[in-house]
Design a protein around this motif. Structure first.
Motif, short mmCIF file in Angstrom:
data_model
loop_
_atom_site.label_atom_id
_atom_site.label_comp_id
_atom_site.label_asym_id
_atom_site.label_seq_id
_atom_site.Cartn_x
_atom_site.Cartn_y
_atom_site.Cartn_z
N GLY A 81 0.79 -1.22 0.00
CA GLY A 81 0.00 0.00 0.00
C GLY A 81 0.82 1.26 0.00
N ARG A 82 2.14 1.13 0.07
CA ARG A 82 3.02 2.30 0.09
C ARG A 82 4.07 2.22 -1.03
NH1 ARG A 82 2.49 0.00 4.99
NH2 ARG A 82 1.14 1.11 6.47
N GLU A 83 3.69 1.56 -2.10
CA GLU A 83 4.65 1.27 -3.18
C GLU A 83 5.22 2.52 -3.82
OE1 GLU A 83 1.99 -2.27 -2.66
OE2 GLU A 83 1.66 -0.09 -2.86
N ALA A 84 4.50 3.64 -3.76
CA ALA A 84 4.97 4.87 -4.40
C ALA A 84 5.77 5.77 -3.46
CB ALA A 84 3.78 5.64 -4.97
N LYS A 85 5.93 5.36 -2.21
CA LYS A 85 6.71 6.14 -1.25
C LYS A 85 8.21 5.87 -1.47
CE LYS A 85 3.06 7.59 1.14
NZ LYS A 85 2.75 9.01 1.42
N VAL A 86 9.04 6.68 -0.82
CA VAL A 86 10.49 6.47 -0.88
C VAL A 86 10.90 5.65 0.34
CG1 VAL A 86 12.76 7.55 -0.86
CG2 VAL A 86 10.89 8.59 -2.17
N PHE A 87 11.55 4.53 0.08
CA PHE A 87 12.06 3.67 1.14
C PHE A 87 13.58 3.71 1.11
CE2 PHE A 87 8.65 0.34 2.37
CZ PHE A 87 7.65 1.29 2.32
N LEU A 88 14.19 3.78 2.28
CA LEU A 88 15.65 3.68 2.32
C LEU A 88 16.08 2.94 3.58
CD1 LEU A 88 17.11 5.95 4.43
CD2 LEU A 88 16.11 7.49 2.76
N HIS A 89 17.22 2.26 3.48
CA HIS A 89 17.78 1.60 4.68
C HIS A 89 19.12 2.21 5.02
CE1 HIS A 89 20.95 -0.90 2.89
NE2 HIS A 89 20.11 -1.38 1.99
N GLY A 107 16.46 3.46 -1.85
CA GLY A 107 17.89 3.72 -1.81
C GLY A 107 18.48 3.43 -0.45
N VAL A 108 19.69 3.94 -0.25
CA VAL A 108 20.46 3.69 0.97
C VAL A 108 21.00 5.00 1.50
CG1 VAL A 108 22.44 2.46 1.95
CG2 VAL A 108 21.12 1.42 0.09
N LEU A 109 20.95 5.15 2.81
CA LEU A 109 21.60 6.25 3.51
C LEU A 109 22.36 5.62 4.68
CD1 LEU A 109 20.02 9.68 4.44
CD2 LEU A 109 21.57 8.50 5.98
N TYR A 110 23.66 5.40 4.47
CA TYR A 110 24.47 4.67 5.45
C TYR A 110 25.42 5.62 6.17
CZ TYR A 110 28.27 1.65 7.18
OH TYR A 110 29.23 1.04 7.96
N PHE A 129 27.01 7.71 3.33
CA PHE A 129 27.15 7.14 1.99
C PHE A 129 25.76 6.83 1.44
CE2 PHE A 129 30.98 6.53 4.35
CZ PHE A 129 31.97 6.84 3.43
N ILE A 130 25.50 7.31 0.22
CA ILE A 130 24.15 7.22 -0.32
C ILE A 130 24.12 6.53 -1.68
CG2 ILE A 130 23.31 9.22 0.95
CD1 ILE A 130 23.65 10.89 -1.60
N GLU A 131 22.94 6.01 -2.02
CA GLU A 131 22.70 5.31 -3.28
C GLU A 131 21.20 5.33 -3.52
OE1 GLU A 131 23.77 0.90 -5.22
OE2 GLU A 131 23.77 1.20 -3.04
N TRP A 132 20.77 5.30 -4.77
CA TRP A 132 19.35 5.35 -5.08
C TRP A 132 19.07 4.63 -6.39
CZ3 TRP A 132 22.70 9.48 -4.93
CH2 TRP A 132 23.11 9.96 -6.18
N ASN A 133 17.79 4.38 -6.66
CA ASN A 133 17.44 3.65 -7.88
C ASN A 133 16.82 4.54 -8.96
OD1 ASN A 133 14.81 3.96 -6.62
ND2 ASN A 133 14.08 2.36 -8.01
N ASP A 134 16.29 5.73 -8.58
CA ASP A 134 15.70 6.60 -9.59
C ASP A 134 15.74 8.05 -9.11
OD1 ASP A 134 13.61 6.90 -7.77
OD2 ASP A 134 12.17 5.71 -8.92
#
Length: 259
Positions: A81-89, A107-110, A129-134
């Motif tokens: 139900g939250r597929e359009a939100k931004v998720f990061l670990h 993406g990632v926020l480490y 350190f960061i990374e993302w998919n779009d």
């Protein structure tokens, strides 16, 4: 930015405080241990829940700071139900693709630091350190990272795994050696703080010298008299003896260019 924190441990506590200090709004804290969720939520003036089904839908970004082994299951549940939100670990050794089957933007926020709930840190000095998919995830992650840290670096999942491995050697293993040293001191009527000037100088040196050039001690010169005597002192503790021998061999090989 409106944030939901998934996790209430050491890292979540510190990064949650950093988000608040940077002007973001932490809406909710989730933890399967309700007492932990409630404690952190109170500090952040947020709501809390121990039921993933009650996770808020109003956040812009969902920040996961849970055990690596639990991350996949929690992401899968939270993504419904939250597929359009931004998720990061925030994990060092978990790839970005853990989100691929659950949400669209991720993406990632480490933050590379050791965290303890009770110890305040200056997050602005912590390398992140960061990374993302779009592009959607990039915009959110850059905004969050730049708001809490002055040292933000883009790093792939592949390289971040090695960064985390290096951190385990440079932090976790070193701290364990401190604990072993404390055991030796305390079992012979001394206190660990007697070692602090030595430890402080050792750390200060590697700010200006490469660790290879800062290394001292009997293993560098492979002083067998000292090494054999100290090995014999550890006969009643086979694990510490093995650590001592392995470390001494590794130090000597590194010093002589054999590894």
């Amino acid at each position: 930015m409106r944030i939901a924190l998934v996790g209430a441990g050491n890292l979540a506590t510190n990064i949650g405080k950093a988000f608040i200090a940077a002007g973001h709004d932490v809406l909710q804290v989730f933890s399967r241990t309700e007492a932990n969720a409630a404690t952190l939520a109170k500090e952040l003036n947020a709501a809390h829940t121990a039921n993933i089904a009650e996770l808020t839908d109003k956040a812009d970004v969902y920040v996961f700071s849970v055990k690596d082994s639990a991350l996949a299951d929690v992401v899968s549940e939270a993504g419904k139900g939250r597929e359009a939100k931004v998720f990061l670990h925030t994990a060092g050794s978990v790839g970005i693709d853990i989100f691929r089957d659950s949400v669209q933007h991720y993406g990632v926020l480490y933050p590379m630091q050791t965290f303890t709930k009770s110890r305040e840190v200056d997050f602005s000095k912590i390398p992140v350190f960061i990374e993302w998919n779009d592009a959607t995830a990039e915009k959110a992650i850059r905004a969050l990272a730049d708001s809490i840290s002055e040292k933000v670096t883009v790093l792939s999942s592949h390289d971040r795994k090695y960064l985390h491995l290096a951190a385990v050697f440079g932090c976790n293993f070193v701290n364990h050696c401190y604990a072993l040293a404390a055991d030796i001191m305390e079992s012979h009527g001394m206190t660990f703080d007697m070692l602090l000037p030595l430890l402080d100088e050792t750390l200060a040196k590697v700010h200006s010298l490469h660790p290879r050039n800062a290394q001292t001690g009997p293993a560098v010169r492979y002083d067998r008299n000292v090494i054999d005597r100290q090995t014999a002192m550890l006969e009643d503790n086979p694990i510490m003896k093995e650590i001592y021998e392995t470390m001494s061999n590794s130090i000597h090989k590194k010093a002589t260019g054999q590894e």
